[in-house]
Design an enzyme around this catalytic site. Structure first.
Site, PDB file in Angstrom:
ATOM      1  N   ASP A   1       0.845  -1.195   0.000  1.00 17.52           N
ATOM      2  CA  ASP A   1       0.000   0.000   0.000  1.00 17.52           C
ATOM      3  C   ASP A   1       0.881   1.247   0.000  1.00 17.52           C
ATOM      4  OD1 ASP A   1      -2.921   1.085   0.769  1.00 17.52           O
ATOM      5  OD2 ASP A   1      -1.434   2.231   1.896  1.00 17.52           O
TER       6      ASP A   1
ATOM      7  N   TYR B   1       2.814   9.775  -0.032  1.00 18.80           N
ATOM      8  CA  TYR B   1       3.885   9.207   0.799  1.00 18.80           C
ATOM      9  C   TYR B   1       5.278   9.501   0.228  1.00 18.80           C
ATOM     10  CZ  TYR B   1      -0.006   6.413   2.724  1.00 18.80           C
ATOM     11  OH  TYR B   1      -1.188   5.992   3.279  1.00 18.80           O
TER      12      TYR B   1
ATOM     13  N   LYS C   1      -2.732   6.033  -4.224  1.00 18.06           N
ATOM     14  CA  LYS C   1      -3.866   6.913  -3.894  1.00 18.06           C
ATOM     15  C   LYS C   1      -3.662   8.306  -4.467  1.00 18.06           C
ATOM     16  CE  LYS C   1      -3.857   4.553   0.577  1.00 18.06           C
ATOM     17  NZ  LYS C   1      -2.434   4.441   0.953  1.00 18.06           N
TER      18      LYS C   1
ATOM     19  N   HIS D   1      -7.699   9.504  -1.854  1.00 17.30           N
ATOM     20  CA  HIS D   1      -7.082   9.401  -0.518  1.00 17.30           C
ATOM     21  C   HIS D   1      -7.980   9.960   0.592  1.00 17.30           C
ATOM     22  CE1 HIS D   1      -2.804   9.070   1.337  1.00 17.30           C
ATOM     23  NE2 HIS D   1      -3.722   8.779   2.233  1.00 17.30           N
TER      24      HIS D   1
HETATM   25  N1  LIG Z   1      -5.666   6.075   3.740  1.00 15.93           N
HETATM   26  C1  LIG Z   1      -5.156   6.792   4.719  1.00 15.93           C
HETATM   27  O1  LIG Z   1      -5.544   7.951   4.963  1.00 15.93           O
HETATM   28  C2  LIG Z   1      -4.092   6.183   5.579  1.00 15.93           C
HETATM   29  C3  LIG Z   1      -3.743   6.804   6.785  1.00 15.93           C
HETATM   30  C4  LIG Z   1      -2.762   6.179   7.570  1.00 15.93           C
HETATM   31  C5  LIG Z   1      -2.181   5.007   7.141  1.00 15.93           C
HETATM   32  N2  LIG Z   1      -2.517   4.439   5.939  1.00 15.93           N
HETATM   33  C6  LIG Z   1      -1.874   3.185   5.433  1.00 15.93           C
HETATM   34  O2  LIG Z   1      -1.963   2.204   6.453  1.00 15.93           O
HETATM   35  C7  LIG Z   1      -0.656   1.768   6.788  1.00 15.93           C
HETATM   36  C8  LIG Z   1      -0.594   1.335   8.248  1.00 15.93           C
HETATM   37  O3  LIG Z   1      -0.922   2.400   9.106  1.00 15.93           O
HETATM   38  P1  LIG Z   1       0.186   3.195   9.963  1.00 15.93           P
HETATM   39  O4  LIG Z   1       1.505   3.145   9.305  1.00 15.93           O
HETATM   40  O5  LIG Z   1      -0.422   4.525  10.249  1.00 15.93           O
HETATM   41  O6  LIG Z   1       0.203   2.437  11.356  1.00 15.93           O
HETATM   42  P2  LIG Z   1       0.440   0.922  11.874  1.00 15.93           P
HETATM   43  O7  LIG Z   1       0.733   0.025  10.746  1.00 15.93           O
HETATM   44  O8  LIG Z   1      -0.702   0.622  12.768  1.00 15.93           O
HETATM   45  O9  LIG Z   1       1.676   1.104  12.829  1.00 15.93           O
HETATM   46  C9  LIG Z   1       2.958   1.334  12.343  1.00 15.93           C
HETATM   47  C10 LIG Z   1       3.847   1.548  13.570  1.00 15.93           C
HETATM   48  O10 LIG Z   1       3.837   0.369  14.377  1.00 15.93           O
HETATM   49  C11 LIG Z   1       5.157  -0.152  14.461  1.00 15.93           C
HETATM   50  N3  LIG Z   1       5.033  -1.617  14.372  1.00 15.93           N
HETATM   51  C12 LIG Z   1       4.957  -2.387  13.254  1.00 15.93           C
HETATM   52  N4  LIG Z   1       4.808  -3.671  13.556  1.00 15.93           N
HETATM   53  C13 LIG Z   1       4.794  -3.762  14.910  1.00 15.93           C
HETATM   54  C14 LIG Z   1       4.680  -4.830  15.828  1.00 15.93           C
HETATM   55  N5  LIG Z   1       4.557  -6.087  15.404  1.00 15.93           N
HETATM   56  N6  LIG Z   1       4.704  -4.538  17.151  1.00 15.93           N
HETATM   57  C15 LIG Z   1       4.820  -3.260  17.579  1.00 15.93           C
HETATM   58  N7  LIG Z   1       4.955  -2.204  16.764  1.00 15.93           N
HETATM   59  C16 LIG Z   1       4.930  -2.441  15.427  1.00 15.93           C
HETATM   60  C17 LIG Z   1       5.933   0.453  13.328  1.00 15.93           C
HETATM   61  O11 LIG Z   1       7.288   0.624  13.657  1.00 15.93           O
HETATM   62  P3  LIG Z   1       8.480  -0.109  12.811  1.00 15.93           P
HETATM   63  O12 LIG Z   1       8.392   0.369  11.403  1.00 15.93           O
HETATM   64  O13 LIG Z   1       9.708   0.358  13.528  1.00 15.93           O
HETATM   65  O14 LIG Z   1       8.236  -1.586  12.953  1.00 15.93           O
HETATM   66  C18 LIG Z   1       5.264   1.820  13.184  1.00 15.93           C
HETATM   67  O15 LIG Z   1       5.797   2.730  14.129  1.00 15.93           O
HETATM   68  C19 LIG Z   1       0.219   2.975   6.446  1.00 15.93           C
HETATM   69  O16 LIG Z   1       1.601   2.658   6.408  1.00 15.93           O
HETATM   70  C20 LIG Z   1      -0.387   3.384   5.137  1.00 15.93           C
HETATM   71  O17 LIG Z   1       0.048   2.512   4.103  1.00 15.93           O
HETATM   72  C21 LIG Z   1      -3.486   4.999   5.158  1.00 15.93           C
END
Ligand SMILES: NC(=O)c1ccc[n+]([C@@H]2O[C@H](COP(=O)([O-])OP(=O)(O)OC[C@H]3O[C@@H](n4cnc5c(N)ncnc54)[C@H](OP(=O)(O)O)[C@@H]3O)[C@@H](O)[C@H]2O)c1
Length: 258
Positions: free
Chosen positions: A47, A52, A77, A108
């Site tokens: 994704d 980004y 997006k 987005h």
């Molecule tokens: N459409 C939208 O508006 C929107 C908004 C936000 C996000 N997104 C998408 O959704 C994806 C995921 O959301 P997100 O990046 O906001 O948050 P997330 O995936 O919930 O959390 C990522 C964070 O958690 C850590 N992490 C990863 N695996 C872990 C584990 N097993 N245990 C503990 N911590 C862990 C990561 O650190 P490390 O990298 O150090 O492991 C990072 O700091 C995004 O990357 C993006 O692609 C879309």
């Protein structure tokens, strides 16, 4: 190269692996390294987004790891401020990704807080041209989705929204399902309190981590989940959620966090 059988969910225009790699806030080489590692570990769904700033890195990883294009599901997006320049933005994404199509293209955010049926028409045109397989939205309300359906006659294949146990809303999931829309949950880990007893107890029972329980909970709700990590161990752990099953009782306790 490790093979992992990640189940898929049917969506208009294809099938989407229920777990993928998020890439927000991964840049300056970190996205390329994370996507390469993830593909080697068995991820087949990535994704990204114009916003980004890492489509080029994702594209390089896809090219160098050498996996058949048809075996990887790639989402990007359109930023809302690119409304009116949809086709040009998609062309830029495809060039950066080094692909001739993406599997899923999302609006987005609702542009200016509006449903934007005109942009949706541009998305449908891109799909009809074969530049994207499926089209969808992100951060849309059901009311905004209904407006798109009313004006254009076509529902999005996907709505990507924040989703974690603390966001659990069965009525919202049902409303998407009734419209044939797959829900993708973002920020699954950031939005979770990994010390919640319902998660800690289930983790202990299955000898996994609370983070793995959260991701498994999404899978069992048929919510596509896209955890982001740039750490090889956490990448591997986040994908390793297909060897255990949460019981009905565990699911209900986690649901109650919502
Ligand atoms: N459409 C939208 O508006 C929107 C908004 C936000 C996000 N997104 C998408 O959704 C994806 C995921 O959301 P997100 O990046 O906001 O948050 P997330 O995936 O919930 O959390 C990522 C964070 O958690 C850590 N992490 C990863 N695996 C872990 C584990 N097993 N245990 C503990 N911590 C862990 C990561 O650190 P490390 O990298 O150090 O492991 C990072 O700091 C995004 O990357 C993006 O692609 C879309």
């Amino acid at each position: 190269m490790i093979h992992v059988d990640v189940p898929t969910l049917a969506l208009r225009g294809g099938a989407i692996p229920v777990l993928g790699l998020g890439t927000w806030q991964a840049q300056h080489g970190a996205a390329e390294r994370a996507v390469s590692a993830a593909l080697q570990l068995g991820y087949r769904h990535v994704d990204t987004a114009t916003m980004y700033g890492n489509e080029g890195e994702v594209g390089r990883a896809l090219s160098t790891v050498g996996i058949d294009r048809d075996d990887v599901f790639v989402t990007t997006k359109l930023p809302p401020e690119r409304v009116g320049r949809e086709q040009r933005t998609l062309t830029e994404s495809l060039i950066a990704l080094n692909l001739d199509h993406v599997d899923l293209w999302l609006i987005h955010w609702p542009p200016g807080g509006q449903a934007a049926p005109r942009t949706w028409d541009e998305f449908r045109a891109a799909r009809d041209e074969g530049l994207v397989r499926s089209i969808g939205v992100s951060n849309y309300s059901i009311r905004q989705i209904d407006e798109l359906i009313e004006v254009t006659g076509e529902a999005p294949a996907v709505n990507q929204i924040p989703y974690s146990p603390s966001d659990h809303d069965p009525a919202l999931l049902a409303a998407h399902r009734e419209r044939g829309i797959v829900v993708e949950g973002y920020s699954p880990l950031k939005r979770s309190d990994l010390r919640a007893p319902a998660l800690v107890d289930a983790a202990a029972a299955h000898d996994v981590t609370a983070a793995q329980v959260v991701l498994r909970w999404h899978v069992q709700h048929d919510v596509v989940v896209i955890p982001k990590s740039t750490d090889r161990e956490r990448l591997a752990a986040n994908l390793d959620v297909f060897g255990f099953e949460l019981t009905d009782e565990e699911m209900a306790r986690i649901d109650a966090l919502g």
